[in-house]
Design a protein around this motif. Structure first.
Motif, mmCIF file in Angstrom:
data_model
loop_
_atom_site.group_PDB
_atom_site.id
_atom_site.type_symbol
_atom_site.label_atom_id
_atom_site.label_comp_id
_atom_site.label_asym_id
_atom_site.label_seq_id
_atom_site.Cartn_x
_atom_site.Cartn_y
_atom_site.Cartn_z
ATOM 1 N N ILE A 1 11.467 -37.058 -58.783
ATOM 2 C CA ILE A 1 11.016 -37.463 -57.568
ATOM 3 C C ILE A 1 9.774 -38.030 -57.380
ATOM 4 O O ILE A 1 8.972 -37.234 -57.737
ATOM 5 N N THR A 2 9.654 -39.196 -56.776
ATOM 6 C CA THR A 2 8.110 -39.622 -56.737
ATOM 7 C C THR A 2 7.956 -39.604 -55.178
ATOM 8 O O THR A 2 9.045 -40.180 -54.190
ATOM 9 N N THR B 1 -3.310 -45.000 -45.662
ATOM 10 C CA THR B 1 -4.189 -44.344 -46.407
ATOM 11 C C THR B 1 -5.112 -43.659 -45.583
ATOM 12 O O THR B 1 -6.213 -43.358 -46.136
ATOM 13 N N ASN B 2 -4.840 -43.258 -44.273
ATOM 14 C CA ASN B 2 -6.028 -42.909 -43.498
ATOM 15 C C ASN B 2 -6.116 -41.409 -43.713
ATOM 16 O O ASN B 2 -5.476 -40.747 -44.650
ATOM 17 N N ALA B 3 -7.152 -40.640 -43.027
ATOM 18 C CA ALA B 3 -7.437 -39.414 -43.281
ATOM 19 C C ALA B 3 -6.354 -38.367 -43.033
ATOM 20 O O ALA B 3 -6.154 -37.388 -43.827
ATOM 21 N N PHE B 4 -5.402 -38.761 -41.962
ATOM 22 C CA PHE B 4 -4.046 -37.892 -41.942
ATOM 23 C C PHE B 4 -3.160 -37.941 -42.710
ATOM 24 O O PHE B 4 -2.869 -36.882 -43.461
ATOM 25 N N VAL C 1 -0.377 -40.588 -52.231
ATOM 26 C CA VAL C 1 -1.511 -41.814 -51.995
ATOM 27 C C VAL C 1 -0.817 -42.766 -51.510
ATOM 28 O O VAL C 1 0.522 -43.297 -52.183
ATOM 29 N N GLY C 2 -1.281 -43.376 -50.416
ATOM 30 C CA GLY C 2 -0.527 -44.692 -49.779
ATOM 31 C C GLY C 2 -0.494 -45.738 -50.869
ATOM 32 O O GLY C 2 -1.645 -46.203 -51.520
ATOM 33 N N GLY C 3 0.794 -46.170 -50.880
ATOM 34 C CA GLY C 3 1.150 -47.480 -51.719
ATOM 35 C C GLY C 3 1.475 -47.185 -53.236
ATOM 36 O O GLY C 3 1.574 -47.968 -54.112
ATOM 37 N N THR C 4 1.050 -45.974 -53.452
ATOM 38 C CA THR C 4 1.247 -45.463 -55.040
ATOM 39 C C THR C 4 1.842 -44.432 -55.248
ATOM 40 O O THR C 4 1.758 -43.337 -54.657
ATOM 41 N N LEU D 1 -3.895 -40.295 -35.667
ATOM 42 C CA LEU D 1 -3.324 -41.189 -36.797
ATOM 43 C C LEU D 1 -1.824 -40.848 -37.146
ATOM 44 O O LEU D 1 -1.376 -39.954 -36.701
ATOM 45 N N SER D 2 -1.239 -41.729 -37.750
ATOM 46 C CA SER D 2 0.338 -41.494 -38.219
ATOM 47 C C SER D 2 0.295 -42.131 -39.741
ATOM 48 O O SER D 2 -0.461 -42.954 -39.963
ATOM 49 N N THR D 3 1.450 -41.899 -40.023
ATOM 50 C CA THR D 3 2.105 -42.414 -41.264
ATOM 51 C C THR D 3 3.410 -42.157 -41.526
ATOM 52 O O THR D 3 3.945 -41.221 -40.907
ATOM 53 N N THR D 4 4.110 -42.840 -42.692
ATOM 54 C CA THR D 4 5.499 -42.530 -42.899
ATOM 55 C C THR D 4 5.402 -42.005 -44.252
ATOM 56 O O THR D 4 4.454 -42.614 -45.046
ATOM 57 N N ALA D 5 6.417 -41.688 -44.617
ATOM 58 C CA ALA D 5 6.301 -41.268 -46.417
ATOM 59 C C ALA D 5 7.797 -41.688 -46.828
ATOM 60 O O ALA D 5 8.814 -41.709 -45.995
#
Length: 211
Positions: free
Chosen positions: A100-101, A107-110, A151-154, A197-201
């Protein structure tokens, strides 16, 4: 009456050689036109159908799964959310191991502060204590203890060589299932820079045939 002369020695020898050469010519001539016939035959072997197999890993019975409930609004330090998914070895698939990756969209602080853990088993019911919401997973942790930052995008590795679907070896019409739970948490020491801030994974389950 005159006497007939007898042939001399050399005359006789020459005659003998001539006859020998002529005889040899006859033998060689007969040999050159003679043929030998060899009978031949063949037998043919035809195979049956030779067919390639398939390696098919699925999540909840599909190639792609939208975990819309794996979300948490207004997350604060110390909170966590968990989600369980069934990893399937589809019917008629060969056996495999999988890894699993994961990666975040931002890539923000959150996004950088979030920690992800992978466990066997299902997700427990969310509880709230003093306004802090937590949700854990049952079973054994498979990822690095303390969680993994994505890491965002990696793509970042969370699990490698998971062998729960590597048996039985024989191909079968049965669907085999390994239930996995992923937890996202925001450490209690997260700084003010992660506010608002927000993000998805996203997580990729990568299957590899047995060697």
């Amino acid at each position: 009456m005159s006497e007939r002369k007898r042939p001399g020695f050399f005359t006789v020898l020459k005659s003998v050689r001539t006859r020998a050469v002529l005889s040899l010519g006859v033998v060689l001539g007969l040999t050159s036109v003679s043929t030998m016939a060899f009978w031949t035959d063949e037998a043919v072997l035809n195979t049956g159908t030779i067919q390639s197999g398939t390696l098919d890993i699925q999540l909840n019975g599909a190639n792609s799964h939208a975990a819309t409930t794996f979300a948490l609004a207004n997350m604060i330090p110390g909170e966590s959310v968990a989600y369980a998914v069934n990893v399937n070895r589809a019917a008629n698939s060969v056996a495999f191991t999988y890894g699993i990756t994961g990666q975040t969209s931002a890539t923000n602080a959150f996004a950088q502060a979030l920690r992800f853990r992978v466990y066997t088993g299902s997700a427990n019911t969310q509880t709230t204590t003093n306004g802090v919401r937590t949700q854990t997973c049952t079973g054994t942790e498979l990822s690095t203890s303390g969680g993994v930052g994505l890491v965002g995008g990696t793509p970042t590795s969370l699990v490698t060589g998971r062998a729960a679907l590597a048996t039985p070896l024989a191909v079968s019409s049965t669907v085999y299932t390994d239930t996995i739970c992923i937890q996202a948490s925001l450490p209690s020491g997260t700084g003010n820079g992660a506010q608002g801030l927000s993000t998805t994974a996203s997580f990729s389950f990568n299957a590899t045939q047995l060697s």
